[in-house]
Design an enzyme around this catalytic site. Sequence first.
Site, mmCIF file in Angstrom:
data_model
loop_
_atom_site.group_PDB
_atom_site.id
_atom_site.type_symbol
_atom_site.label_atom_id
_atom_site.label_comp_id
_atom_site.label_asym_id
_atom_site.label_seq_id
_atom_site.Cartn_x
_atom_site.Cartn_y
_atom_site.Cartn_z
ATOM 1 N N ARG A 12 0.865 -1.194 0.000
ATOM 2 C CA ARG A 12 0.000 0.000 0.000
ATOM 3 C C ARG A 12 0.899 1.241 0.000
ATOM 4 N NH1 ARG A 12 -0.805 4.879 2.288
ATOM 5 N NH2 ARG A 12 -0.629 4.057 4.399
ATOM 6 N N GLU A 13 1.408 1.635 1.165
ATOM 7 C CA GLU A 13 2.340 2.779 1.189
ATOM 8 C C GLU A 13 3.495 2.524 0.217
ATOM 9 O OE1 GLU A 13 2.432 5.715 3.565
ATOM 10 O OE2 GLU A 13 3.898 6.318 2.045
ATOM 11 N N HIS A 72 -6.925 -0.169 2.500
ATOM 12 C CA HIS A 72 -6.747 1.173 3.043
ATOM 13 C C HIS A 72 -7.597 2.123 2.207
ATOM 14 C CE1 HIS A 72 -4.336 4.946 3.492
ATOM 15 N NE2 HIS A 72 -4.193 4.503 4.716
ATOM 16 N N THR A 166 2.372 12.115 8.594
ATOM 17 C CA THR A 166 2.324 12.084 7.138
ATOM 18 C C THR A 166 3.493 12.808 6.477
ATOM 19 O OG1 THR A 166 -0.058 12.037 7.383
ATOM 20 C CG2 THR A 166 0.782 12.627 5.196
ATOM 21 N N HIS A 193 1.982 5.451 12.289
ATOM 22 C CA HIS A 193 2.504 5.457 10.915
ATOM 23 C C HIS A 193 3.467 6.642 10.803
ATOM 24 C CE1 HIS A 193 1.862 4.926 6.455
ATOM 25 N NE2 HIS A 193 2.129 6.229 6.435
ATOM 26 N N HIS A 290 39.166 -3.800 16.846
ATOM 27 C CA HIS A 290 37.828 -4.381 16.768
ATOM 28 C C HIS A 290 37.910 -5.866 16.430
ATOM 29 C CE1 HIS A 290 35.114 -0.700 16.654
ATOM 30 N NE2 HIS A 290 36.333 -0.219 16.835
HETATM 31 C C1 HCA Z 1 -0.892 9.204 2.604
HETATM 32 C C2 HCA Z 1 -1.696 8.605 3.721
HETATM 33 C C3 HCA Z 1 -0.925 7.972 4.805
HETATM 34 C C4 HCA Z 1 -1.927 7.254 5.659
HETATM 35 C C5 HCA Z 1 -1.414 6.650 6.890
HETATM 36 C C6 HCA Z 1 -2.362 5.719 7.568
HETATM 37 C C7 HCA Z 1 -0.158 9.024 5.628
HETATM 38 O O1 HCA Z 1 -0.474 8.453 1.716
HETATM 39 O O2 HCA Z 1 -0.711 10.387 2.622
HETATM 40 O O3 HCA Z 1 -3.443 5.466 7.073
HETATM 41 O O4 HCA Z 1 -2.000 5.194 8.621
HETATM 42 O O5 HCA Z 1 1.064 8.991 5.655
HETATM 43 O O6 HCA Z 1 -0.814 9.848 6.230
HETATM 44 O O7 HCA Z 1 0.030 7.053 4.287
HETATM 45 CU CU CU Z 2 2.030 7.367 4.701
#
Ligand code: HCA
Ligand code: CU
Length: 375
Positions: A12-13, A72, A166, A193, A290
């Site tokens: 996802r991210e 998500h 974010t 996050h 070391h």
């Molecule tokens: C983004 C959204 C998010 C969401 C994080 C989450 C962020 O892509 O801008 O849902 O926990 O960083 O806020 O990734």
């Molecule tokens: Cu994010």
Amino acid sequence: VRDFKIIESTLREGEQFANAFFDTEKKIEIAKALDEFGADYIELTSPVASEQSRKDCEAICKLGLKSKILTHIRCHMDDAKVAVETGVDGVDVVIGTSKFLRQYSHGKDMNYIAKAAVDVIEFVKSKGLEIRFSSEDSFRSDIVDLLNIYKTVDQIGVNRVGIADTVGCANPRQVYELVRSLKNVVSCDIECHFHDDTGCAIGNAYSALEAGARLIDTCVLGIGERNGIVPLGGFMARMIVSAPDYVKSKYNLKKLRDIETLVAEAVEVNLPFNNPVTGFCAFTHKAGIHAKAILANPSTYEILKPEDFGISRYIHFANRLTGWNAIKSRVEQLNLPLDDNQIKELTIKIKQMGDIRPLGIDDVDSVIKQFHADL
Ligand code: HCA
Ligand code: CU
């Protein structure tokens, strides 16, 4: 700090990383690898992002993995209706709460956000799925607004609430304080996050756990928007030091290098040289002092045990900083019978050479062999 869970967001991210393009086959390969690693949750791109994203989400749900599968979505009924039909175990909902996002992104006020959140949460729960509600840009949001919305969603009942840095602006102390404040108003689990724009992502994750958060979002190699988020490997390195039994019993650490290699190849980057655990020199010891201590007891200069990750350490002996203990260990590997005095004499020769030019292993091996032959 123990008993934490990972929400693995490479699919996802990580798909928001500049170089990322995962076809269905690659997504499945990555999902299976994360499952074998022991990721508690695997988060997938929104099914409304594109037609193929929806199909891929359905395909991954059908794999029957041990990891729970999440998708998500924006805090919107249109998205929620599609998400609940994909076969996921749960839905992560997010909406921007900072003045930046409210003004320049969705243009909604906090009352609208609260109402949308309640609708989406009740709908997802009515389908028997897990639900997480998160604010976006939490650290630049008004704290009163934030705590109010979290209190509202906790009262109607959610599995988790999330906070998101974010833009990567937060520091560990701010994280600790926000998680503490949040813990005072909600009874559900807290997920965090963290983006890494200012290099604090892992430190922030650790601080969040210390303050009582339970779930951390990660991506393999930390890929994500801009320079990404908490990297799975670096986070494991941090946590194995703090909670060794928990981490070793729960996560299949020997899979880490393979997963990183898989993702690095998929997004066409190299493993970073200074990556925790898997950077090419993460367990290479160079200076003579070391090397000597490492040969006597690795813990002298190693906080991580390479064998926990299926990796071996390396004593760098072909350089001018080397010492006779390192050379001795190499001589033993080459199975040559030299005594300590001879090895010391040989070491002086090697250091002299190393003062003139960079040395290769082959170089030094032939010097050692020649020295032995000349005796
Ligand atoms: C983004 C959204 C998010 C969401 C994080 C989450 C962020 O892509 O801008 O849902 O926990 O960083 O806020 O990734
Ligand atoms: Cu994010």
